[in-house]
Design an enzyme around this catalytic site. Structure first.
Site, PDB file in Angstrom:
ATOM      1  N   GLU A  16       5.591   0.644 -14.578  1.00 47.93           N
ATOM      2  CA  GLU A  16       6.517   1.820 -14.363  1.00 47.93           C
ATOM      3  C   GLU A  16       5.877   3.078 -13.700  1.00 47.93           C
ATOM      4  O   GLU A  16       4.786   3.254 -13.891  1.00 47.93           O
ATOM      5  CB  GLU A  16       7.127   2.004 -15.725  1.00 47.93           C
ATOM      6  CG  GLU A  16       7.696   0.776 -16.486  1.00 47.93           C
ATOM      7  CD  GLU A  16       8.466   1.113 -17.733  1.00 47.93           C
ATOM      8  OE1 GLU A  16       9.156   0.317 -18.076  1.00 47.93           O
ATOM      9  OE2 GLU A  16       7.991   2.332 -18.130  1.00 47.93           O
ATOM     10  N   CYS A  41       5.548  10.542 -10.949  1.00 45.46           N
ATOM     11  CA  CYS A  41       4.588   9.953 -12.069  1.00 45.46           C
ATOM     12  C   CYS A  41       4.006   8.581 -11.937  1.00 45.46           C
ATOM     13  O   CYS A  41       5.018   7.690 -11.893  1.00 45.46           O
ATOM     14  CB  CYS A  41       5.375  10.215 -13.443  1.00 45.46           C
ATOM     15  SG  CYS A  41       4.215   9.731 -14.737  1.00 45.46           S
ATOM     16  N   CYS A  79      -2.892  -0.006 -21.573  1.00 42.78           N
ATOM     17  CA  CYS A  79      -3.973   1.185 -21.544  1.00 42.78           C
ATOM     18  C   CYS A  79      -4.673   0.604 -23.074  1.00 42.78           C
ATOM     19  O   CYS A  79      -4.201   0.286 -24.164  1.00 42.78           O
ATOM     20  CB  CYS A  79      -3.371   2.514 -22.063  1.00 42.78           C
ATOM     21  SG  CYS A  79      -4.934   3.680 -22.179  1.00 42.78           S
ATOM     22  N   CYS A 103      -3.778   5.480 -28.304  1.00 42.32           N
ATOM     23  CA  CYS A 103      -3.479   6.476 -29.057  1.00 42.32           C
ATOM     24  C   CYS A 103      -2.226   6.258 -29.885  1.00 42.32           C
ATOM     25  O   CYS A 103      -1.321   5.490 -29.511  1.00 42.32           O
ATOM     26  CB  CYS A 103      -3.080   7.587 -27.914  1.00 42.32           C
ATOM     27  SG  CYS A 103      -4.363   8.173 -27.180  1.00 42.32           S
ATOM     28  N   CYS A 114       1.564   6.451 -28.611  1.00 40.78           N
ATOM     29  CA  CYS A 114       1.716   6.093 -27.514  1.00 40.78           C
ATOM     30  C   CYS A 114       2.155   4.702 -27.305  1.00 40.78           C
ATOM     31  O   CYS A 114       1.544   3.853 -27.579  1.00 40.78           O
ATOM     32  CB  CYS A 114       0.780   6.646 -26.383  1.00 40.78           C
ATOM     33  SG  CYS A 114       0.961   5.851 -24.742  1.00 40.78           S
ATOM     34  N   CYS A 159       7.400  10.733 -21.474  1.00 36.91           N
ATOM     35  CA  CYS A 159       6.003  10.507 -21.561  1.00 36.91           C
ATOM     36  C   CYS A 159       5.723   9.523 -22.893  1.00 36.91           C
ATOM     37  O   CYS A 159       6.474   9.668 -23.785  1.00 36.91           O
ATOM     38  CB  CYS A 159       5.405  11.771 -21.969  1.00 36.91           C
ATOM     39  SG  CYS A 159       5.371  13.122 -20.817  1.00 36.91           S
TER      40      CYS A 159
HETATM   41  N1  SAH Z   1      -3.915   8.334 -20.389  1.00 39.05           N
HETATM   42  C1  SAH Z   1      -3.731   9.713 -19.750  1.00 39.05           C
HETATM   43  C2  SAH Z   1      -2.379   9.716 -19.058  1.00 39.05           C
HETATM   44  C3  SAH Z   1      -1.247   8.845 -19.561  1.00 39.05           C
HETATM   45  S1  SAH Z   1      -0.425   9.513 -20.784  1.00 39.05           S
HETATM   46  C4  SAH Z   1      -3.580  10.734 -20.936  1.00 39.05           C
HETATM   47  O1  SAH Z   1      -3.476   9.990 -22.095  1.00 39.05           O
HETATM   48  O2  SAH Z   1      -3.753  11.846 -20.543  1.00 39.05           O
HETATM   49  C5  SAH Z   1       0.410  11.085 -20.094  1.00 39.05           C
HETATM   50  C6  SAH Z   1       0.679  11.901 -21.242  1.00 39.05           C
HETATM   51  O3  SAH Z   1       1.909  11.668 -22.403  1.00 39.05           O
HETATM   52  C7  SAH Z   1      -0.550  12.180 -22.278  1.00 39.05           C
HETATM   53  O4  SAH Z   1      -0.768  13.609 -22.354  1.00 39.05           O
HETATM   54  C8  SAH Z   1      -0.086  11.537 -23.495  1.00 39.05           C
HETATM   55  O5  SAH Z   1      -0.594  12.174 -24.645  1.00 39.05           O
HETATM   56  C9  SAH Z   1       1.555  11.859 -23.370  1.00 39.05           C
HETATM   57  N2  SAH Z   1       2.088  10.924 -24.480  1.00 39.05           N
HETATM   58  C10 SAH Z   1       1.741   9.585 -24.729  1.00 39.05           C
HETATM   59  N3  SAH Z   1       2.757   9.303 -25.639  1.00 39.05           N
HETATM   60  C11 SAH Z   1       3.675  10.295 -25.898  1.00 39.05           C
HETATM   61  C12 SAH Z   1       4.867  10.294 -26.689  1.00 39.05           C
HETATM   62  N4  SAH Z   1       5.191   9.340 -27.481  1.00 39.05           N
HETATM   63  N5  SAH Z   1       5.346  11.461 -26.861  1.00 39.05           N
HETATM   64  C13 SAH Z   1       5.258  12.387 -25.951  1.00 39.05           C
HETATM   65  N6  SAH Z   1       3.932  12.457 -24.821  1.00 39.05           N
HETATM   66  C14 SAH Z   1       3.029  11.333 -25.208  1.00 39.05           C
HETATM   67 FE1  SF4 Z   2      -3.415   5.577 -23.088  1.00 31.49          FE
HETATM   68 FE2  SF4 Z   2      -1.293   6.334 -24.000  1.00 31.49          FE
HETATM   69 FE3  SF4 Z   2      -3.553   7.239 -24.909  1.00 31.49          FE
HETATM   70 FE4  SF4 Z   2      -2.515   7.956 -22.512  1.00 31.49          FE
HETATM   71  S1  SF4 Z   2      -1.753   8.516 -24.228  1.00 31.49           S
HETATM   72  S2  SF4 Z   2      -4.884   7.491 -23.137  1.00 31.49           S
HETATM   73  S3  SF4 Z   2      -1.774   6.124 -21.814  1.00 31.49           S
HETATM   74  S4  SF4 Z   2      -2.631   5.065 -25.187  1.00 31.49           S
END
Ligand code: SAH
Ligand code: SF4
Length: 360
Positions: free
Chosen positions: A95, A108, A115, A119, A122, A338
């Site tokens: 996406e 974006c 990934c 996290c 996410c 995000c």
């Molecule tokens: N992997 C990289 C970039 C992709 S995620 C990273 O983690 O930085 C981009 C941003 O979206 C990151 O700051 C991540 O923490 C945030 N993000 C992930 N899941 C989210 C959620 N459920 N709500 C808000 N932000 C989120």
């Molecule tokens: Fe990966 Fe999502 Fe963590 Fe970014 S926030 S490093 S995309 S698992």
């Protein structure tokens, strides 16, 4: 699966394309013409390249291709955000998102299918890593977005904040920035690019030496080692303090700052005491903080804090002299915000295993 054996010219920098084509007896200027067709004019096949002789177009088409992901879905949010689901050559899907008027026009872009970092808040992390994207696939999202949104010729910014961890796919990500930077293509300055990373320390140090240096955003999300390891698994390998130290030694221009992203999870990391600890951690770092109230989703075991909690956190940081902004979620109605990027077909394999492999 049927694989196209033809070489994909959209993976090549102009210099690489020149080497390839002159090696086949073609004059050097043909490479520049083709490069411009692909990157400046949005051609997806040789037939469109009308300043090339017909026989040459046909000959090129036999040996080469210009891989361009297909738009499998194009959704528009009521707030103007647009989300594209793209189908790659091997049928995997990714996406990418167009976020207008922030006030800049922003694309974006994803760097991986899924990934490995896992996290806890996410959705992309829930997929596990399916595969890395190639440089051409990362950069092609911009070609497709520009066409699909009618933005050809307009200025735009890029955030590497789609699916995936860019520093886990380091070489392809940096080559994608070189492809986008080519004068005969988008001529996109790295100052218009923000790379967001969970903070893989050795890769941050490698990034520090890059000639094409994007803006840096580090996803911090916590103010103690225990808290961060609990929600950001790679933190058990690269701790919070190691990341802050890497940020301290990261080269910045005179007015440059590192953005620290902080996803706020209700009752977990959103107290005023957290804000105070965060300010202490960042003392002496050229930093700004971007607070991201959680975008909640089914399967994510956290809640979004109230606006009042977010405000109190932001106020505390600001009183401690830290520059702070709160990210407005855009495109939540089409799951483009995000952490909401996920596509069918993700691997359910052991997250711990894939993470261990990813961190080496
Ligand atoms: N992997 C990289 C970039 C992709 S995620 C990273 O983690 O930085 C981009 C941003 O979206 C990151 O700051 C991540 O923490 C945030 N993000 C992930 N899941 C989210 C959620 N459920 N709500 C808000 N932000 C989120
Ligand atoms: Fe990966 Fe999502 Fe963590 Fe970014 S926030 S490093 S995309 S698992």
């Amino acid at each position: 699966m049927h694989r196209d054996p033809r070489t994909d010219l959209a993976e090549l920098t102009l210099a690489e394309l020149e080497t390839l084509l002159t090696g086949r007896g073609l004059p050097r200027f043909r490479a520049r013409q083709i490069f411009q067709w692909v990157w400046k004019r949005g051609a997806a096949d040789f037939a469109a390249m009308t300043n090339l002789p017909r026989e040459l177009r046909e000959a090129l088409g036999r040996d080469f291709r210009i891989a361009t992901p297909a738009v499998a879905k194009h959704e528009r949010s009521e707030d103007g955000t647009q989300k594209l689901v793209l189908r790659l050559a091997d049928d995997r899907q990714i996406e990418c998102v167009f976020i207008p008027d922030t006030p800049a026009q922003t694309f974006c872009v994803s760097t991986q299918v899924g990934c490995a970092m896992g996290c806890a808040f996410c959705l992309t992390g829930k997929m596990g890593l399916v595969r890395h994207l190639t440089a051409g696939e990362i950069a092609a999202q911009v070609r497709v977005l520009v066409e699909a949104t009618g933005m050809r010729g307009e200025p735009f910014n890029i955030v590497l904040m789609g699916m995936g961890e860019p520093l886990h796919n380091y070489d392809a990500t940096m080559k994608a920035l070189r492809l986008l930077n080519e004068a005969d293509g988008f001529a996109l300055s790295p100052r218009r690019v923000t790379l967001s990373t969970v903070g893989l320390v050795p890769m941050l140090d490698r990034l520090a030496a890059e000639p094409l240096m994007p803006n840096l955003a580090i996803s911090l999300h916590a103010t103690s080692e225990e808290q961060r390891s609990a929600i950001v698994p790679p933190s058990s390998k690269y701790g919070l303090h190691a990341i802050i130290d890497a940020a301290r030694r990261f080269p910045l221009s005179k007015r440059g700052r590192i953005t620290f992203e902080y996803v706020m999870l209700s009752g977990v990391n959103d107290s005023v005491a957290d804000a105070r600890r965060l300010a202490r951690l960042l003392a002496g770092v050229k930093a700004k903080v971007n607070l991201i109230p959680l975008n909640a989703a089914p399967g994510i075991p956290f809640d979004r804090p109230s606006d009042a909690t977010v405000d109190a956190f932001a106020r505390e940081l600001s009183e401690k002299g830290i520059s702070v902004s709160v990210r407005k979620s855009r495109g939540r109605d089409i799951r483009a915000a995000c952490g909401q990027l996920i596509v069918e077909g993700g691997r359910k394999a052991s997250a711990a295993q894939t993470l261990a492999a990813a961190l080496g």
